[in-house]
Design a protein around this motif. Sequence first.
Motif, PDB file in Angstrom:
ATOM      1  N   ASN A 242       0.829  -1.200   0.000  1.00  0.00           N
ATOM      2  CA  ASN A 242       0.000   0.000   0.000  1.00  0.00           C
ATOM      3  C   ASN A 242       0.870   1.259   0.000  1.00  0.00           C
ATOM      4  OD1 ASN A 242      -2.794   1.218   0.354  1.00  0.00           O
ATOM      5  ND2 ASN A 242      -1.734   2.116   2.098  1.00  0.00           N
ATOM      6  N   GLY A 243       1.958   1.230   0.779  1.00  0.00           N
ATOM      7  CA  GLY A 243       2.856   2.375   0.795  1.00  0.00           C
ATOM      8  C   GLY A 243       3.466   2.626  -0.572  1.00  0.00           C
ATOM      9  N   ARG A 244       3.871   1.557  -1.245  1.00  0.00           N
ATOM     10  CA  ARG A 244       4.448   1.698  -2.577  1.00  0.00           C
ATOM     11  C   ARG A 244       3.431   2.276  -3.556  1.00  0.00           C
ATOM     12  NH1 ARG A 244       4.663  -0.920  -7.380  1.00  0.00           N
ATOM     13  NH2 ARG A 244       3.139  -2.477  -6.706  1.00  0.00           N
ATOM     14  N   LEU A 245       2.203   1.737  -3.538  1.00  0.00           N
ATOM     15  CA  LEU A 245       1.173   2.201  -4.465  1.00  0.00           C
ATOM     16  C   LEU A 245       0.735   3.631  -4.160  1.00  0.00           C
ATOM     17  CD1 LEU A 245      -1.031  -1.027  -4.654  1.00  0.00           C
ATOM     18  CD2 LEU A 245       0.456  -0.113  -6.456  1.00  0.00           C
ATOM     19  N   GLN A 246       0.590   3.947  -2.867  1.00  0.00           N
ATOM     20  CA  GLN A 246       0.149   5.295  -2.508  1.00  0.00           C
ATOM     21  C   GLN A 246       1.184   6.333  -2.918  1.00  0.00           C
ATOM     22  OE1 GLN A 246      -2.692   6.338  -1.488  1.00  0.00           O
ATOM     23  NE2 GLN A 246      -3.750   4.543  -0.682  1.00  0.00           N
ATOM     24  N   SER A 247       2.477   6.006  -2.774  1.00  0.00           N
ATOM     25  CA  SER A 247       3.517   6.957  -3.183  1.00  0.00           C
ATOM     26  C   SER A 247       3.476   7.169  -4.687  1.00  0.00           C
ATOM     27  CB  SER A 247       4.886   6.456  -2.728  1.00  0.00           C
ATOM     28  OG  SER A 247       5.208   5.225  -3.349  1.00  0.00           O
ATOM     29  N   GLN A 248       3.290   6.086  -5.451  1.00  0.00           N
ATOM     30  CA  GLN A 248       3.187   6.214  -6.901  1.00  0.00           C
ATOM     31  C   GLN A 248       1.942   6.997  -7.289  1.00  0.00           C
ATOM     32  OE1 GLN A 248       3.395   2.340  -8.714  1.00  0.00           O
ATOM     33  NE2 GLN A 248       5.556   2.040  -8.200  1.00  0.00           N
ATOM     34  N   LEU A 249       0.845   6.775  -6.552  1.00  0.00           N
ATOM     35  CA  LEU A 249      -0.394   7.486  -6.844  1.00  0.00           C
ATOM     36  C   LEU A 249      -0.241   8.978  -6.582  1.00  0.00           C
ATOM     37  CD1 LEU A 249      -3.372   7.450  -7.626  1.00  0.00           C
ATOM     38  CD2 LEU A 249      -3.933   6.819  -5.265  1.00  0.00           C
ATOM     39  N   THR A 250       0.439   9.322  -5.489  1.00  0.00           N
ATOM     40  CA  THR A 250       0.668  10.738  -5.186  1.00  0.00           C
ATOM     41  C   THR A 250       1.468  11.411  -6.295  1.00  0.00           C
ATOM     42  OG1 THR A 250       0.604  10.352  -2.803  1.00  0.00           O
ATOM     43  CG2 THR A 250       1.726  12.345  -3.548  1.00  0.00           C
ATOM     44  N   VAL A 251       2.536  10.748  -6.735  1.00  0.00           N
ATOM     45  CA  VAL A 251       3.363  11.298  -7.814  1.00  0.00           C
ATOM     46  C   VAL A 251       2.539  11.437  -9.098  1.00  0.00           C
ATOM     47  CG1 VAL A 251       5.341  10.848  -9.307  1.00  0.00           C
ATOM     48  CG2 VAL A 251       5.523  10.439  -6.852  1.00  0.00           C
ATOM     49  N   ALA A 252       1.730  10.422  -9.417  1.00  0.00           N
ATOM     50  CA  ALA A 252       0.921  10.456 -10.641  1.00  0.00           C
ATOM     51  C   ALA A 252      -0.102  11.587 -10.590  1.00  0.00           C
ATOM     52  CB  ALA A 252       0.221   9.114 -10.839  1.00  0.00           C
ATOM     53  N   ARG A 253      -0.711  11.804  -9.438  1.00  0.00           N
ATOM     54  CA  ARG A 253      -1.665  12.907  -9.303  1.00  0.00           C
ATOM     55  C   ARG A 253      -0.988  14.254  -9.510  1.00  0.00           C
ATOM     56  NH1 ARG A 253      -4.473  10.671  -3.805  1.00  0.00           N
ATOM     57  NH2 ARG A 253      -6.171   9.434  -4.725  1.00  0.00           N
ATOM     58  N   GLU A 254       0.198  14.414  -8.901  1.00  0.00           N
ATOM     59  CA  GLU A 254       0.911  15.676  -9.034  1.00  0.00           C
ATOM     60  C   GLU A 254       1.292  15.933 -10.488  1.00  0.00           C
ATOM     61  OE1 GLU A 254       4.177  15.360  -6.350  1.00  0.00           O
ATOM     62  OE2 GLU A 254       2.956  15.711  -4.553  1.00  0.00           O
ATOM     63  N   VAL A 276      -3.499   7.293 -13.258  1.00  0.00           N
ATOM     64  CA  VAL A 276      -4.003   7.549 -11.903  1.00  0.00           C
ATOM     65  C   VAL A 276      -5.111   6.561 -11.555  1.00  0.00           C
ATOM     66  CG1 VAL A 276      -5.269   9.208 -10.459  1.00  0.00           C
ATOM     67  CG2 VAL A 276      -3.360   9.991 -11.879  1.00  0.00           C
ATOM     68  N   GLU A 277      -6.017   6.329 -12.486  1.00  0.00           N
ATOM     69  CA  GLU A 277      -7.117   5.397 -12.230  1.00  0.00           C
ATOM     70  C   GLU A 277      -6.609   3.972 -12.061  1.00  0.00           C
ATOM     71  OE1 GLU A 277     -10.208   6.150 -11.542  1.00  0.00           O
ATOM     72  OE2 GLU A 277      -9.583   8.240 -11.687  1.00  0.00           O
ATOM     73  N   ARG A 278      -5.606   3.580 -12.841  1.00  0.00           N
ATOM     74  CA  ARG A 278      -5.041   2.239 -12.693  1.00  0.00           C
ATOM     75  C   ARG A 278      -4.415   2.057 -11.306  1.00  0.00           C
ATOM     76  NH1 ARG A 278      -3.638   2.787 -18.247  1.00  0.00           N
ATOM     77  NH2 ARG A 278      -1.634   3.723 -17.690  1.00  0.00           N
ATOM     78  N   LEU A 279      -3.726   3.073 -10.835  1.00  0.00           N
ATOM     79  CA  LEU A 279      -3.116   2.981  -9.510  1.00  0.00           C
ATOM     80  C   LEU A 279      -4.182   2.928  -8.422  1.00  0.00           C
ATOM     81  CD1 LEU A 279      -0.141   5.446 -10.025  1.00  0.00           C
ATOM     82  CD2 LEU A 279       0.038   2.999  -9.528  1.00  0.00           C
ATOM     83  N   ARG A 280      -5.245   3.689  -8.570  1.00  0.00           N
ATOM     84  CA  ARG A 280      -6.338   3.637  -7.591  1.00  0.00           C
ATOM     85  C   ARG A 280      -6.938   2.237  -7.534  1.00  0.00           C
ATOM     86  NH1 ARG A 280      -9.353   9.304  -9.282  1.00  0.00           N
ATOM     87  NH2 ARG A 280      -8.177  10.695  -7.880  1.00  0.00           N
ATOM     88  N   GLN A 281      -7.098   1.622  -8.716  1.00  0.00           N
ATOM     89  CA  GLN A 281      -7.650   0.269  -8.751  1.00  0.00           C
ATOM     90  C   GLN A 281      -6.689  -0.716  -8.101  1.00  0.00           C
ATOM     91  OE1 GLN A 281     -10.785  -0.681  -9.801  1.00  0.00           O
ATOM     92  NE2 GLN A 281     -10.142  -2.573  -8.791  1.00  0.00           N
ATOM     93  N   GLN A 282      -5.402  -0.542  -8.305  1.00  0.00           N
ATOM     94  CA  GLN A 282      -4.415  -1.429  -7.680  1.00  0.00           C
ATOM     95  C   GLN A 282      -4.452  -1.299  -6.159  1.00  0.00           C
ATOM     96  OE1 GLN A 282      -0.453  -1.097  -9.418  1.00  0.00           O
ATOM     97  NE2 GLN A 282      -1.339  -0.809 -11.449  1.00  0.00           N
ATOM     98  N   VAL A 283      -4.693  -0.085  -5.656  1.00  0.00           N
ATOM     99  CA  VAL A 283      -4.836   0.107  -4.209  1.00  0.00           C
ATOM    100  C   VAL A 283      -6.034  -0.690  -3.700  1.00  0.00           C
ATOM    101  CG1 VAL A 283      -5.415   1.783  -2.403  1.00  0.00           C
ATOM    102  CG2 VAL A 283      -3.696   2.350  -4.125  1.00  0.00           C
ATOM    103  N   ARG A 284      -7.157  -0.596  -4.419  1.00  0.00           N
ATOM    104  CA  ARG A 284      -8.358  -1.342  -4.006  1.00  0.00           C
ATOM    105  C   ARG A 284      -8.141  -2.848  -4.111  1.00  0.00           C
ATOM    106  NH1 ARG A 284     -10.838   3.126  -6.791  1.00  0.00           N
ATOM    107  NH2 ARG A 284     -10.925   1.923  -8.735  1.00  0.00           N
ATOM    108  N   ASP A 285      -7.447  -3.279  -5.164  1.00  0.00           N
ATOM    109  CA  ASP A 285      -7.180  -4.708  -5.328  1.00  0.00           C
ATOM    110  C   ASP A 285      -6.298  -5.233  -4.193  1.00  0.00           C
ATOM    111  OD1 ASP A 285      -8.646  -4.641  -7.617  1.00  0.00           O
ATOM    112  OD2 ASP A 285      -6.936  -4.743  -8.994  1.00  0.00           O
ATOM    113  N   ASN A 286      -5.342  -4.425  -3.773  1.00  0.00           N
ATOM    114  CA  ASN A 286      -4.472  -4.817  -2.668  1.00  0.00           C
ATOM    115  C   ASN A 286      -5.276  -4.999  -1.386  1.00  0.00           C
ATOM    116  OD1 ASN A 286      -1.987  -5.284  -1.261  1.00  0.00           O
ATOM    117  ND2 ASN A 286      -2.009  -3.156  -0.582  1.00  0.00           N
TER     118      ASN A 286
END
Length: 328
Positions: A242-254, A276-286
Motif C-alpha cells: 500500500n505504501g508503494r502504491l500510494q507513493s506512486q499514486l501521489t506522484v501520478a496525481r501531481e 491515476v485510475e489504474r493505480l487507484r484500482q491497484q490500491v483497491r485490489d491490494n
Amino acid sequence: MKTALRLATLSTLAVSTFGITFTHKAAEAATFGERAVEQRNFVAVAAPVGNTGRHQLLVIEQQSNARPCWGETGTRVNPLLLNFDFTGICGRFTDSNGYSIRTGGQDLGIQYSLRTVRQGNDIVLQGVPFRPNQPTLELGRAPHANDFVRIELNDGWEFSKRTYQGRTLGHVYLSNPATLTALAAQSRPIANSPSTPITKEPSQPSQPSQPSQPQDWREELELTQQQQQRIANIRQSYLAENGRLQSQLTVAREELQEMMIGDASARQIRRQRNQVERLRQQVRDNEFSSMMAIREIMSAEQRVAFVQIMNLTERSLSIDEIITTVLR
C-alpha cells in the motif's frame, strides 16, 4: 461497512481472480525519506468515536492561511475544517494511510500502529508493535474527556513529512531522532487497554481493567498463535504494498495537475489520468486481496465473529483498522 461485510463472505474464487502475491520486493520498494515541517502547522488530537467512550488519533495540518483548520480552548480542540471544504487548506489524517511512526531515520509503518488508550485520567498515544518481542512506545498524552482534545507529544517526538524519490508526500510521520532501541530502554511499561471508560474503582489501580467490547470479540475469534502470526504477516505485506502504491499514486496525481496547468496535449493528459485510475484500482485490489487472504485463514465460526467485529462501529473501517482490531 457494507463493503467490508461483503468481503468477509465472498467465495474463494475471488482469490485466484486477483491473486495474493506478497514478496520482499514490495517492502524494499517502499523506501521513504523524511522532511522537516513547521510544527505549529500540525496538531495531534484524540478524537471521540461516537458515544463509545473510545478515541482515535486525528492529525490535522494547516496547509494554507486561507482559513484556520482548528481552534483551541484549553486542551479542547475545535476541528473547524469539518465546517467547510478544506481542500488545499487543511490536511486531515485518520489512519495508517495518513500517518505512521519513524524513529532513528527508520520508517516503522509496517512494524507499529498508532492508537490511543485510556490510562487513569489520561488518554495515552501509543506506538503498538505487531510483534510481541518489540517494545510499546509512548508518544504523548491528553487529559481524558468525551471531546476532541490535544495530545501533547513527549520530548523528542515531532511531526515530519514522508518523502519518496525526492518528492514530499502527504503522509505524516510522528518522528523521533532516537533509535527504536534507545526509546525501548527509556520506555515505561504501559497497559495495552483500548481507550474506554474505566469500570473498576480508582482505589484498585493494580487490578486489570475490564475487557472492552473489541477484546470480547477477539476472545470469540479464538485465533491460534499461528493464525495471529499469519495475519500479522499479511498486514505487513499489505502496508508495504500500500505504501508503494500510494507513493506512486501521489506522484501520478501531481504530474496530472502539472499537465493540466501546463501545455500538455489532451492525449497526454488522458493517458496520465488513466494511469491515476489504474493505480487507484491497484490500491483497491491490494485491500481486497489482503481481506481474502485473512478470510482463508479463518474457520467458518471465526468468520462470523470477524463480521461482528466489523459491525461494532457505525463508520466504515479501513482494512488496516480491521486487521489491527483483530490483532490487538
